[in-house]
Design an enzyme around this catalytic site. Structure first.
Site, PDB file in Angstrom:
ATOM      1  N   CYS A 388       0.856  -0.890   0.202  1.00 25.93           N
ATOM      2  CA  CYS A 388      -0.145  -0.055  -0.019  1.00 25.93           C
ATOM      3  C   CYS A 388       1.164   1.152   0.299  1.00 25.93           C
ATOM      4  O   CYS A 388       1.273   1.638  -1.415  1.00 25.93           O
ATOM      5  CB  CYS A 388      -1.082  -0.436   1.153  1.00 25.93           C
ATOM      6  SG  CYS A 388      -2.325   1.531   0.841  1.00 25.93           S
ATOM      7  N   HIS A 517      -3.087  -5.401   0.783  1.00 23.70           N
ATOM      8  CA  HIS A 517      -2.900  -5.659   2.259  1.00 23.70           C
ATOM      9  C   HIS A 517      -2.825  -7.192   1.702  1.00 23.70           C
ATOM     10  O   HIS A 517      -3.900  -7.641   1.980  1.00 23.70           O
ATOM     11  CB  HIS A 517      -3.702  -4.711   3.332  1.00 23.70           C
ATOM     12  CG  HIS A 517      -3.441  -3.541   3.070  1.00 23.70           C
ATOM     13  ND1 HIS A 517      -2.523  -2.772   3.979  1.00 23.70           N
ATOM     14  CD2 HIS A 517      -3.881  -2.412   3.099  1.00 23.70           C
ATOM     15  CE1 HIS A 517      -2.591  -1.802   3.485  1.00 23.70           C
ATOM     16  NE2 HIS A 517      -3.077  -1.362   3.547  1.00 23.70           N
ATOM     17  N   GLU A 519      -1.003  -9.100   3.264  1.00 21.44           N
ATOM     18  CA  GLU A 519      -1.271  -9.494   4.696  1.00 21.44           C
ATOM     19  C   GLU A 519      -2.438 -10.562   5.371  1.00 21.44           C
ATOM     20  O   GLU A 519      -2.180 -10.987   5.616  1.00 21.44           O
ATOM     21  CB  GLU A 519       0.349  -8.755   5.470  1.00 21.44           C
ATOM     22  CG  GLU A 519      -0.753  -7.730   5.836  1.00 21.44           C
ATOM     23  CD  GLU A 519      -0.763  -6.737   4.737  1.00 21.44           C
ATOM     24  OE1 GLU A 519      -0.433  -6.411   3.895  1.00 21.44           O
ATOM     25  OE2 GLU A 519      -0.943  -5.164   5.237  1.00 21.44           O
TER      26      GLU A 519
END
Ligand code: GLN
Length: 540
Positions: A388, A517, A519
């Protein structure tokens, strides 16, 4: 019919109630039950999006764009499911719903009161979450500790649900047993008091999870049993696991927790056949020995209630998942980008790492240092993953130093830059101008289509994927040609809105940034493909 398991905390917060809740969920889902989990935060914030991560830990984002507590991330990682926005409740969102209903004459002229109307709204939300997931079990974690004013209405809701369905509700108390250094032994008194507080609210815990630095011994188990009115076999030992939280469900099972829960509900036992992969993952994580050094470059934030590992929980977990799968022991170091501003020569420390990540972020502090770190990774060919803000700042660095666009910047930092290579879309500009900041970013899942033959496409091994977002700014399409001509190519694009999703540098071992994102979607049993590709490159 869904069964509800309420998890409340005793003695103090920050003892891993979320992970304990997730672990209970895991042991039930490993037995083949359909499990969902709900987090209740007793804040007046309507969601977690307006809270600073140093105050409250990471802001997790669901597929459908709810900005929520990091525990929802724990549930997703342990249960291996995507949870909907309904599974995050705050006091703010409950009060908002009650007041909106009152304004719409939803209470038909009655006096609207804290009790019972607020707990009733909580119950409605919980039943809704259960129905939506078609759940056999709903775990409900009540934030804070018992005895606080803040979460009283939620404890009250739990009590009312037990009254409504005595056989369908179970209470778990996650309590803490301190070992004072002067005594060197585990003390049970605070737990006894927490149970008494619960009792005074009309609730008797069915199971006590005894968190401590060490495992519970038999004498203390018996003591808690007698004083807290809970059978000794329902007092479950929950010692520290020294970082490997994924071991906790296995520890709970060792103490017979799964069977006890099913017995209490009168449900015929099922074997935990689906725990095998999980146990293998934990063994692998414990066995890997070859280190891989990953640096995370961010701004430093002092000593708030939450540590850096809380504030970037999903990033850290995603690194671990990928590293274990690649046979490496992750060594993660937090690097303060501001030192690269005050002491530019210290940037050389980056060469000690196998890979560098710049995670999501907001605001101007430490940005120049991050840009320097990106330049160093680009020039010295150190594997780089930008998440990001980490993509946006890589675009700024490349525009300035390779495309020679002097003063290029993101309009988040410099609204009047000559080269707004990262900027806002018109609808976001309106939100900012009208100060409509809560829940108004580009949030949740968006699809990404790959350019053929790119590293991103190879990493994912698919033509199109979807990732979760949380940002206001975007790569400016007006500069795409210039960036690409110089070798920073757009490898993933959102086709619906023609927005940059992923960019990567040609001729670099691994230099990739994503607007999303990733993750948030990494799971211990399914490491995220981008993190895996990054770790693979870092191994070399
Ligand atoms: N501050 C940037 C934006 O709002 C990046 C946000 C992030 O990294 N999540 O677009």
């Amino acid at each position: 019919m869904a069964r509800f398991i309420f998890v409340a905390g005793g003695v103090m917060s920050g003892i891993g109630k979320g992970v304990a809740t997730a672990s209970i969920g895991k042991i039930l889902s490993a037995r083949g039950f359909r499990v969902t989990a709900v987090k209740i935060d007793p804040y007046l914030n309507v969601d977690a999006g307006t809270m600073n991560p140093t105050e409250h830990g990471e802001v997790f984002v669901t597929e459908d764009g709810m900005e929520c507590d990091q525990d929802v991330g724990n549930y997703e990682r342990f249960l291996g499911v995507n949870l909907p926005r309904d599974n995050y409740i705050t006091s703010g969102s409950i009060y908002q719903a009650v007041i909106n209903r009152e304004r719409n004459l939803g209470y038909e002229g009655r006096t609207v009161e804290l009790i019972p109307h607020v707990p009733e709204e909580v119950m409605r939300r919980l039943h809704h979450a259960a129905a939506k997931a078609k759940a056999d079990f709903v775990l409900v974690e009540i934030g804070g500790t018992v005895g606080e004013y803040q979460n009283t209405v939620f404890i009250e809701a739990a009590r009312m649900m037990k009254m409504e369905s005595p056989a369908g509700v179970l209470f778990v108390l996650v309590s803490y047993l301190p070992v004072p250094s002067v005594l060197g032994e585990m003390k049970t008194k605070p737990t006894q008091q927490a149970v008494r507080t619960m009792n005074s609210m009309g609730i008797q815990p069915d199971i006590i999870l005894a968190r401590s630095t060490h495992a519970l011994d038999e004498p203390r188990k018996k003591k808690i049993s007698v004083f807290c009115n809970v059978a000794a076999r329902d007092v479950i030992s929950a010692p520290d696991v020294h970082g490997l939280i994924y071991r906790i469900p296995l520890n709970f099972e060792k103490d017979g927790l799964g069977n006890r829960i099913l017995e209490k509900f009168g449900i015929r036992k099922k074997a935990n056949g689906k725990m095998k992969d999980w146990a293998a993952m934990v063994r692998r994580a414990e066995r890997v020995a070859t280190p891989i050094k990953i640096g995370i470059v961010g701004k430093y934030f002092g000593t708030g209630a939450f540590t850096l590992s809380d504030s970037y929980l999903s990033v850290i977990e995603a690194i671990k998942h990928a590293a274990w799968a690649e046979g490496r022991k992750p060594e993660i170091t937090w690097l303060n980008s501001e030192t690269y501003e005050t002491d530019p020569r210290s940037i050389k420390e980056l060469s000690k790492f196998d890979g560098i990540i710049i995670p999501g972020g907001f605001g101007s502090r430490g940005v120049d240092g991050k840009i320097r770190a990106i330049k160093y990774c680009r020039e010295k060919k150190i594997p780089y993953l930008g998440l990001c803000y980490g993509l946006q700042l890589a675009v700024v660095e490349f525009a300035r130093n390779v495309c020679k666009l002097k003063g290029a910047h993101t309009t988040e930092i410099d609204a009047r830059t000559a080269h707004p290579v990262v900027h806002t879309l018109p609808e976001q500009l309106m939100n900012i101008q009208e100060k409509k900041m809560g829940g108004s970013m580009r949030l949740g899942a968006y699809i990404c289509e790959f350019k053929k033959g790119t590293k991103a496409e190879r990493a994912y091994g698919e033509r199109m994927v979807s990732e979760r977002h949380r940002h206001r700014y975007e790569v400016n399409n007006d500069y795409r040609d210039q960036l690409e001509k110089n070798g920073f190519i757009v490898s993933g694009l959102n086709p619906e809105r023609n927005l940059v999703e992923i960019m990567e540098l040609r001729g670099h071992p691994f230099f990739l940034g994503t607007q999303a994102h990733p993750e948030l979607k990494s799971r211990p049993l399914h490491p995220h493909p981008l993190f895996r590709a990054f770790i693979k490159a870092a191994k070399k």
